[in-house]
Scaffold this motif. Structure first.
Motif, mmCIF file in Angstrom:
data_model
loop_
_atom_site.group_PDB
_atom_site.id
_atom_site.type_symbol
_atom_site.label_atom_id
_atom_site.label_comp_id
_atom_site.label_asym_id
_atom_site.label_seq_id
_atom_site.Cartn_x
_atom_site.Cartn_y
_atom_site.Cartn_z
ATOM 1 N N GLY A 100 0.815 -1.201 0.000
ATOM 2 C CA GLY A 100 0.000 0.000 0.000
ATOM 3 C C GLY A 100 0.849 1.250 0.000
ATOM 4 N N CYS A 101 0.190 2.355 0.176
ATOM 5 C CA CYS A 101 0.834 3.660 0.167
ATOM 6 C C CYS A 101 1.479 3.923 1.529
ATOM 7 C CB CYS A 101 -0.214 4.736 -0.148
ATOM 8 S SG CYS A 101 0.409 6.413 0.011
ATOM 9 N N ALA A 102 2.781 4.175 1.528
ATOM 10 C CA ALA A 102 3.513 4.408 2.778
ATOM 11 C C ALA A 102 2.941 5.589 3.563
ATOM 12 C CB ALA A 102 4.993 4.648 2.488
ATOM 13 N N TRP A 103 2.473 6.613 2.846
ATOM 14 C CA TRP A 103 1.964 7.809 3.522
ATOM 15 C C TRP A 103 0.581 7.556 4.117
ATOM 16 C CZ3 TRP A 103 4.659 7.423 -0.918
ATOM 17 C CH2 TRP A 103 5.961 7.947 -0.867
ATOM 18 N N ILE A 104 -0.260 6.855 3.399
ATOM 19 C CA ILE A 104 -1.572 6.499 3.949
ATOM 20 C C ILE A 104 -1.384 5.585 5.158
ATOM 21 C CG2 ILE A 104 -3.713 5.230 3.487
ATOM 22 C CD1 ILE A 104 -3.477 6.274 0.557
ATOM 23 N N ASN A 105 -0.470 4.626 5.031
ATOM 24 C CA ASN A 105 -0.207 3.712 6.146
ATOM 25 C C ASN A 105 0.301 4.471 7.369
ATOM 26 O OD1 ASN A 105 -0.898 1.712 4.321
ATOM 27 N ND2 ASN A 105 1.189 0.958 4.045
ATOM 28 N N GLY A 146 -7.176 17.785 -12.229
ATOM 29 C CA GLY A 146 -6.109 17.202 -11.410
ATOM 30 C C GLY A 146 -6.635 16.621 -10.110
ATOM 31 N N GLY A 147 -7.570 17.305 -9.482
ATOM 32 C CA GLY A 147 -8.159 16.801 -8.238
ATOM 33 C C GLY A 147 -8.953 15.525 -8.456
ATOM 34 N N GLN A 148 -9.648 15.456 -9.567
ATOM 35 C CA GLN A 148 -10.427 14.251 -9.867
ATOM 36 C C GLN A 148 -9.511 13.074 -10.177
ATOM 37 O OE1 GLN A 148 -12.724 16.011 -12.985
ATOM 38 N NE2 GLN A 148 -14.153 16.993 -11.564
ATOM 39 N N LEU A 149 -8.439 13.327 -10.918
ATOM 40 C CA LEU A 149 -7.463 12.275 -11.211
ATOM 41 C C LEU A 149 -6.776 11.818 -9.924
ATOM 42 C CD1 LEU A 149 -5.937 13.898 -14.402
ATOM 43 C CD2 LEU A 149 -7.359 11.815 -14.338
ATOM 44 N N PHE A 150 -6.511 12.789 -9.051
ATOM 45 C CA PHE A 150 -5.903 12.487 -7.758
ATOM 46 C C PHE A 150 -6.787 11.518 -6.963
ATOM 47 C CE2 PHE A 150 -5.710 13.652 -3.200
ATOM 48 C CZ PHE A 150 -4.384 13.350 -2.923
ATOM 49 N N LEU A 151 -8.079 11.785 -6.934
ATOM 50 C CA LEU A 151 -8.988 10.900 -6.193
ATOM 51 C C LEU A 151 -9.030 9.501 -6.803
ATOM 52 C CD1 LEU A 151 -11.886 13.337 -5.321
ATOM 53 C CD2 LEU A 151 -10.106 12.448 -3.806
ATOM 54 N N LEU A 152 -8.977 9.415 -8.126
ATOM 55 C CA LEU A 152 -8.928 8.098 -8.773
ATOM 56 C C LEU A 152 -7.648 7.352 -8.373
ATOM 57 C CD1 LEU A 152 -10.141 8.864 -12.415
ATOM 58 C CD2 LEU A 152 -11.313 7.455 -10.703
ATOM 59 N N ALA A 153 -6.525 8.052 -8.421
ATOM 60 C CA ALA A 153 -5.243 7.424 -8.080
ATOM 61 C C ALA A 153 -5.201 7.012 -6.612
ATOM 62 C CB ALA A 153 -4.092 8.373 -8.409
ATOM 63 N N GLU A 154 -5.659 7.888 -5.735
ATOM 64 C CA GLU A 154 -5.647 7.574 -4.303
ATOM 65 C C GLU A 154 -6.568 6.398 -3.985
ATOM 66 O OE1 GLU A 154 -3.732 8.851 -1.737
ATOM 67 O OE2 GLU A 154 -2.649 9.827 -3.371
ATOM 68 N N GLY A 155 -7.733 6.380 -4.616
ATOM 69 C CA GLY A 155 -8.635 5.248 -4.421
ATOM 70 C C GLY A 155 -8.004 3.953 -4.892
ATOM 71 N N ALA A 156 -7.287 4.010 -6.002
ATOM 72 C CA ALA A 156 -6.593 2.823 -6.503
ATOM 73 C C ALA A 156 -5.517 2.378 -5.521
ATOM 74 C CB ALA A 156 -5.985 3.107 -7.875
ATOM 75 N N VAL A 158 -5.371 2.823 -2.211
ATOM 76 C CA VAL A 158 -5.979 2.208 -1.024
ATOM 77 C C VAL A 158 -6.493 0.815 -1.367
ATOM 78 C CG1 VAL A 158 -7.886 2.366 0.624
ATOM 79 C CG2 VAL A 158 -6.541 4.399 0.085
ATOM 80 N N THR A 159 -7.196 0.701 -2.470
ATOM 81 C CA THR A 159 -7.771 -0.583 -2.861
ATOM 82 C C THR A 159 -6.679 -1.611 -3.143
ATOM 83 O OG1 THR A 159 -9.693 0.571 -3.750
ATOM 84 C CG2 THR A 159 -9.386 -1.709 -4.443
ATOM 85 N N GLU A 167 -4.830 -4.727 -10.105
ATOM 86 C CA GLU A 167 -6.013 -4.448 -10.918
ATOM 87 C C GLU A 167 -6.621 -3.055 -10.670
ATOM 88 O OE1 GLU A 167 -8.667 -4.911 -13.915
ATOM 89 O OE2 GLU A 167 -6.918 -6.149 -13.469
ATOM 90 N N PRO A 168 -6.629 -2.537 -9.447
ATOM 91 C CA PRO A 168 -7.205 -1.197 -9.254
ATOM 92 C C PRO A 168 -6.553 -0.110 -10.118
ATOM 93 C CG PRO A 168 -7.029 -2.296 -7.152
ATOM 94 C CD PRO A 168 -6.314 -3.168 -8.155
#
Length: 183
Positions: A100-105, A146-156, A158-159, A167-168
């Motif tokens: 996963g993402c080191a920063w989210i973790n 950019g914000g919308q793409l950011f949310l797609l990337a961040e969701g991917a 986390v998933t 696959e995400p």
């Protein structure tokens, strides 16, 4: 061993341990054992574990964003550069040891109790969002994209971290493509 070498060895060990096992489950003695740096020297370099976590996140940020940008810049077309972000994420998600993402973790473990760690996480996420906004702008698209793409990337991220699947990234890439087509 000089100060710079001891710092790098400490950060290398901290990154492997913190990312692999989680920040809270790793003690300074674990970092000492993995790095070969004495506990006294480790505390001279990083007087508190929080400072070691902060330095680990800061160093990882520079490398992560640099590797992403180098991959994306291989694409000539601005729109393809945006989609390349998701291709790069897919490669990252598929790496052995991806957790996963080191920063989210780190935020999940320490964000509520460590302002230093929370600040590193916010800085990383802000820079990633701004990068995506810059890619959108270079493609002649609204900066808000950019914000919308950011949310797609961040969701991917986390998933992928939860499912241990690449696959995400492909799913988020397809959503980004549809979004680009709609703009």
């Amino acid at each position: 061993m000089d100060r710079a070498e001891a710092r790098e060895r400490s950060l290398d060990a901290a990154e492997e341990l913190f990312y692999g096992r989680g920040v809270k489950s790793v003690g300074m003695d674990d970092v000492r054992a993995a790095s070969g740096v004495s506990l006294k020297r480790l505390y001279q370099l990083f007087p508190a574990k929080e400072q070691l976590v902060e330095a680990y996140l800061e160093r990882r940020d520079a490398r992560w964003r640099g590797e992403l940008a180098a991959f994306v810049e291989r694409q000539e077309e601005p729109r393809e550069r945006i989609l390349a972000v998701f291709d790069w994420l897919g490669r990252w998600f598929g790496e052995p040891g991806f957790r996963g993402c080191a920063w989210i973790n780190a935020h999940g473990e320490l964000g509520a109790t460590s302002e230093r760690v929370a600040a590193q996480v916010r800085a990383h996420k802000r820079a990633f969002r701004e990068y995506l906004g810059a890619l959108a702008g270079a493609a002649g698209l609204p900066a808000a994209l950019g914000g919308q793409l950011f949310l797609l990337a961040e969701g991917a991220m986390v998933t992928a971290g939860v499912t241990r699947s690449a696959e995400p990234a492909a799913e988020a890439r397809e959503a980004a493509r549809l979004l680009l087509d709609a703009v």
